[in-house]
Scaffold this active site. Structure first.
Site, PDB file in Angstrom:
ATOM      1  N   GLU A  42       0.860  -1.185   0.000  1.00 46.73           N
ATOM      2  CA  GLU A  42       0.000   0.000   0.000  1.00 46.73           C
ATOM      3  C   GLU A  42       0.890   1.225   0.000  1.00 46.73           C
ATOM      4  O   GLU A  42       1.762   1.371   0.854  1.00 46.73           O
ATOM      5  CB  GLU A  42      -0.870   0.043   1.262  1.00 46.73           C
ATOM      6  CG  GLU A  42      -2.034  -0.915   1.243  1.00 46.73           C
ATOM      7  CD  GLU A  42      -2.866  -0.812   2.514  1.00 46.73           C
ATOM      8  OE1 GLU A  42      -3.662  -1.739   2.739  1.00 46.73           O
ATOM      9  OE2 GLU A  42      -2.709   0.159   3.281  1.00 46.73           O
ATOM     10  N   ASP A  53      -5.710   9.779  10.269  1.00 47.34           N
ATOM     11  CA  ASP A  53      -4.399   9.249  10.627  1.00 47.34           C
ATOM     12  C   ASP A  53      -3.876   9.791  11.947  1.00 47.34           C
ATOM     13  O   ASP A  53      -4.097  10.947  12.291  1.00 47.34           O
ATOM     14  CB  ASP A  53      -3.394   9.566   9.513  1.00 47.34           C
ATOM     15  CG  ASP A  53      -3.576   8.647   8.321  1.00 47.34           C
ATOM     16  OD1 ASP A  53      -3.421   7.426   8.507  1.00 47.34           O
ATOM     17  OD2 ASP A  53      -3.899   9.146   7.238  1.00 47.34           O
TER      18      ASP A  53
END
Ligand SMILES: Cc1ncc(COP(=O)(O)O)c(C=O)c1O
Lengths: 263, 404
Positions: A42, A53
């Site tokens: 990824e 995040d």
């Protein structure tokens, strides 16, 4: 078979590794992940406002954008990776705005040209699929959706409709880099998901060590590790590849040798 | 039927879209919660007890209706249209923000949530949120950009006095958008017990609609007050725009009156030609941020650029999606006013009317002054005086070169 389905058809669970594009020497870092034994890569697309995040990936985004990373550069990194590693599946992960900025059609076409296999967009839920999903599917790029502890039974079919590649189970309600969920809750959730879909289920968020990864690999088709790798890039800069390789080797060994525990 | 399809007041659609804008661009973790919020909001709208409690608190706690005031000396000094103000700066806590906070905390309680979070720029929404949390005994965490913490000290102290925890956010340039990111991060991790009181008509559906509805009390009152006082409706409505909640609150009840013009005033900061402004509609382009598709300040790659305004409450690179739609349809006109012009208007209102306005509505007042001069004396402008300026006196002193 696509590159993604091949990765999940191996006789062992898959190790999925995440790093942010443009943070450090990305080509060398990606090669280290492959050499360490990662089955799926990824590649994070940096964004100024990574609101799902935690600290580690936020900082990686800031470092990458600070170094001047553009969308064109992310696509170049992807295309170069594809040339070096024809068989290793590559998934772009990021936020909606950079993906749709020049139009979903443009982005999907560029991904296809660069040899990207799938796209995970954090802030496009199934309700807004038409913002990106149709363009990706038309270009043969798998839209990879997230399921979370809050995705209830009633909602799950909607999440699965139009999902391709694999299903990414976010094991905790929280941001990346959070505490790991208990093994039992992960096992229960994966069973629930696998009762409803034939897509492989990879589990991530909060996985840092080989031991944790081994535990999850007993119950899931794949294990995703991100923040722990991204932190190494932040700490070690140019010498990050050897550290990434070492951590990935340990994780891969643990994941690949895990004995399936039938749910 | 024709009436209905031509209405500007029946947005958004069932997916929360205002034309091409709005929607629910959030992480999957939040999606079920947002759907539940929408269901609960629909139930509350249909519940007379909810409306009664909301109205009661607005009357007895906030001090509504806020006065409608004819600014006689300002009108004289401009020599054109009559200028009227909707005095939402006289609300408890000194701005329109409290109207929305009352509505949302009642919803939070209805949903059984036990912890409140919010983002704030100028600190007005933070103060309003901390206030309703104290009033209802709920713990409160306010995310505020570190830059804003520094320039809005009086409000930081107010929030603390009210029992809120104020968390300075250092990511980005430390302003409103960064505070919103941090609010969303908290929310994702605490969905089970936490309600996020968003402070403007932006964010994922149903927030833009809900905040607009709670703020529409401004326009509904103003409409009745205008008819009562002068027997007619105004010719032009003017309001400042950060995320757009006070403007929509004033505009929305008038959107279907074709003769009434509307002007939304963005912050031009140091000028629209450069990058140091916060005018998303006039200087931005459509994109996706913070749960909705709307006009954003962004670069060619879709990276969000940092705006600038002397007014912390307008310093946001996005705008509520309904404004994006109202702009594209042409129903509302948008303009922008610089820091310098806002400072001028700030002083003008102080001296002509004995009212110290917040820097946010000072942007609207500047635009009012420009338009009034060009309009006949029998025309009527109604502007939203959405906040008082006590919080801004240090910023203004610094800008005027006065040491305090
Ligand atoms: C007094 C005042 N006016 C206006 C605004 C801008 O917000 P909105 O456009 O949602 O009314 C703020 C925001 O903090 C404010 O404090």
């Amino acid at each position: 078979m696509t590159r993604l389905s091949s990765a999940f058809a191996k006789p062992h669970p898959a190790l999925v590794t995440f790093i942010t594009a443009g943070d450090g020497d990305t080509a060398a870092n990606l090669d280290a992940l492959v050499e360490g034994g990662a089955d799926v890569i990824e590649l994070g697309m940096p964004f100024t406002d990574p609101m799902a995040d935690g600290k580690a990936i936020q900082e990686a985004n800031i470092r990458s954008l600070g170094a001047g990373t553009t969308t064109a550069e992310v696509l170049r990194i992807a295309a170069a990776f594809r040339a070096r590693h024809p068989q290793v599946p590559l998934v772009l992960m990021g936020y909606a705005n950079p993906m749709v900025r020049r139009g979903a059609e443009w982005f999907a076409a560029e991904c296809a040209k660069a040899g990207v296999d799938g796209v995970i967009c954090v802030d496009i839920p199934p309700e807004e699929d038409d913002a990106l999903g149709p363009a990706l599917r038309a270009h043969g790029i798998a839209p990879i959706r997230l399921a979370t502890p809050t995705t209830d039974r009633a909602r799950l079919p909607q999440v699965l409709a139009g999902s391709q590649g694999f299903l990414y189970y976010v094991s905790v309600a929280g941001i990346t880099g959070s505490q790991q969920a208990t093994k039992q809750s992960i096992a229960d959730a994966v069973k629930r998901l696998k009762d409803t879909t034939n897509l492989p289920v990879a589990v991530g968020f909060g996985v840092r060590t080989a031991q944790q990864a081994a535990g999850i690999a007993q119950v899931a088709d794949g294990v995703v590790v991100g923040s722990a790798l991204v932190e190494l890039v932040g700490q070690h800069g140019d010498s990050a590849p050897e550290h990434l390789r070492r951590l990935t080797q340990g994780l891969a060994q643990a994941v690949h040798s895990a004995q399936r525990v039938p749910a | 039927m024709n009436q209905l399809t031509n209405s500007f007041r029946n947005q958004p659609d069932e997916r929360g879209h205002f034309g091409d804008y709005g929607g629910r661009f959030v992480a999957e973790t939040l999606m079920p919660l947002i759907l539940e919020l929408e269901r609960e909001y629909r139930a509350a709208q249909a519940d007379p007890a909810f409306t009664a409690e909301f109205d009661g608190l607005l009357e007895h706690y906030v001090g509504r209706p806020s006065p409608l005031y004819f600014a006689e000396r300002l009108t004289q000094s401009l020599g054109g249209a009559q200028v009227w103000f909707k005095r939402d700066e006289l609300n408890h806590t000194g701005a329109h923000k409290i109207n929305n906070c009352i509505g949302q905390i009642l919803l939070a309680i209805r949903m059984g949530k036990t912890r409140i979070i919010a983002e704030t720029g100028a600190g007005q929404h933070g103060v309003a949120t901390a206030t309703v949390c104290a009033r209802f005994g709920l713990p409160c965490v306010i995310y505020m950009g570190a830059t804003d913490v520094a320039r809005q000290q009086p409000n930081v102290f107010r929030m603390k006095l009210l029992g809120a925890e104020v968390v300075p956010v250092t990511s980005g340039r430390g302003t409103l958008k960064d505070a919103m990111n941090e609010g969303l991060r908290d929310w994702v991790a605490n969905v089970h017990d936490t309600f996020y009181i968003i402070g403007t008509a932006a964010g994922p559906h149903p927030y833009p609609e809900m905040v607009r509805d709670f703020q529409s009390v401004i326009g509904r009152e103003a409409r009745a007050q205008m008819l009562d006082r002068i027997g007619r409706l105004p010719d032009l409505l003017v309001a400042a725009i950060g995320g757009g909640s006070n403007a929509l609150g004033l505009f929305h009840p008038f959107l279907d009156d074709p003769d009434i013009k509307m002007l939304g005033v963005e912050a031009a900061g140091r000028g629209l030609h450069g990058e140091e402004h916060a005018a998303s509609l006039l200087g931005g382009s459509p994109g996706i941020l913070h749960g909705n598709r709307t006009y954003l300040l962004q670069d060619a790659d879709g990276q969000i650029t940092e705006g600038h305004s002397i007014s912390a409450g307008l310093d946001y690179p996005g705008i509520g999606p309904e404004h994006a739609w109202l702009k594209d349809t042409g129903r509302v006109e948008y303009t922008a006013v610089t820091d310098q012009e806002a400072l001028e208007a700030f002083q003008l209102l102080c001296r002509t009317e004995g009212i110290i306005p917040a820097l946010e509505p000072s942007h609207a007042i500047y635009a009012v002054a420009q338009r009034a001069k060009a309009m006949p004396k029998d025309s009527v402008i109604l502007a939203n005086l959405c906040g008082r300026g006590d919080k801004d006196i240090f910023t203004v002193a610094e800008a005027l070169g006065v040491e305090m």
